[in-house]
Design a protein around this motif. Sequence first.
Motif, short mmCIF file in Angstrom:
data_model
loop_
_atom_site.label_atom_id
_atom_site.label_comp_id
_atom_site.label_asym_id
_atom_site.label_seq_id
_atom_site.Cartn_x
_atom_site.Cartn_y
_atom_site.Cartn_z
N ASP A 141 0.83 -1.21 0.00
CA ASP A 141 0.00 0.00 0.00
C ASP A 141 0.86 1.25 0.00
N PHE A 142 1.86 1.32 0.91
CA PHE A 142 2.71 2.50 1.02
C PHE A 142 4.16 2.07 1.23
N VAL A 143 5.06 2.80 0.59
CA VAL A 143 6.50 2.61 0.81
C VAL A 143 7.08 4.00 0.99
N TYR A 144 7.89 4.16 2.04
CA TYR A 144 8.51 5.45 2.31
C TYR A 144 9.82 5.22 3.07
N PHE A 145 10.61 6.27 3.13
CA PHE A 145 11.87 6.20 3.87
C PHE A 145 11.67 6.93 5.19
N ASP A 146 11.85 6.20 6.30
CA ASP A 146 11.70 6.78 7.64
C ASP A 146 13.02 7.44 8.01
N VAL A 147 12.98 8.76 8.20
CA VAL A 147 14.20 9.53 8.49
C VAL A 147 14.73 9.19 9.87
N ASP A 148 13.84 9.05 10.85
CA ASP A 148 14.28 8.76 12.23
C ASP A 148 14.96 7.40 12.34
N ALA A 149 14.39 6.37 11.71
CA ALA A 149 14.95 5.02 11.79
C ALA A 149 16.02 4.78 10.73
N ASP A 150 16.09 5.67 9.75
CA ASP A 150 17.07 5.59 8.66
C ASP A 150 16.93 4.28 7.87
N LYS A 151 15.68 3.94 7.54
CA LYS A 151 15.45 2.75 6.72
C LYS A 151 14.14 2.89 5.94
N GLU A 152 14.02 2.04 4.89
CA GLU A 152 12.81 2.04 4.08
C GLU A 152 11.74 1.19 4.77
N VAL A 153 10.50 1.69 4.75
CA VAL A 153 9.39 1.00 5.41
C VAL A 153 8.34 0.63 4.35
N VAL A 154 7.87 -0.62 4.40
CA VAL A 154 6.80 -1.09 3.53
C VAL A 154 5.58 -1.31 4.42
N GLU A 155 4.50 -0.60 4.13
CA GLU A 155 3.29 -0.66 4.95
C GLU A 155 2.13 -1.25 4.17
N ASP A 156 1.29 -1.97 4.89
CA ASP A 156 0.04 -2.49 4.31
C ASP A 156 -1.06 -2.25 5.33
N VAL A 157 -2.14 -1.64 4.90
CA VAL A 157 -3.28 -1.38 5.78
C VAL A 157 -4.17 -2.62 5.76
N LYS A 158 -4.33 -3.22 6.94
CA LYS A 158 -5.11 -4.46 7.05
C LYS A 158 -6.07 -4.37 8.22
N SER A 159 -7.24 -4.99 8.03
CA SER A 159 -8.18 -5.13 9.14
C SER A 159 -7.84 -6.43 9.87
N VAL A 160 -8.52 -6.68 10.96
CA VAL A 160 -8.27 -7.92 11.72
C VAL A 160 -8.55 -9.13 10.85
N ALA A 161 -9.62 -9.05 10.05
CA ALA A 161 -10.00 -10.19 9.20
C ALA A 161 -9.02 -10.41 8.05
N THR A 162 -8.58 -9.32 7.40
CA THR A 162 -7.70 -9.49 6.24
C THR A 162 -6.28 -9.89 6.64
#
Length: 186
Positions: A141-162
């Motif tokens: 869903d989303f990919v971004y570079f986290d400045v504080d952690a100094d790494k790339e983050v891959v995010e997926d929005v999920k509900s409890v069921a999915t």
Amino acid sequence: MTKRSAPWPMYVPEGTKNVGTARVREDRTVGASYAQRELMRRTGNQPASQFDDIAAGYDPFADAPLMPPPAKKRPKYRNTKCEHNGIKFDSEKERSRWFHLIQLQAAGRIRDLRLQVPYVLTARKQRDDGSWERASKYVADFVYFDVDADKEVVEDVKSVATRKNRTYIQKRKQMLAVHNISVKEI
């Protein structure tokens, strides 16, 4: 067969019981059963004509009425697809997360925010019989570079069921095995 001498439509005076050998009935009783005729005689209620369909509004040559479209089937996980500024989201929760990430990017906490980023998990391969096996992909869903952690983050929005979806779980595991990326579930 004898020729009828009376003009059509034939006029029969009120109260006439027989015309020749034919018994004359009232219009309201034609085609009615004995029980229906008895009810009409006792109650005095005359039903609408059953034989003059065109006068009643029936047109045999009219186009058939259009059927209403079938009701839309509800999504399996009860999500509501939505859109904002031409960007389509699979759920309102995903759109809300997008707004939050935009705020974080404006504040300078993250950078290089991307939406719907595909990752190839298994490449396209040819089988022994010459046919091709499709490539397997995971779309984050989303990919971004986290400045504080100094790494790339891959995010997926999920509900409890999915989160319990077997296909998703398998692809999440392949992301870790193939690309060494842990998917962050929101």
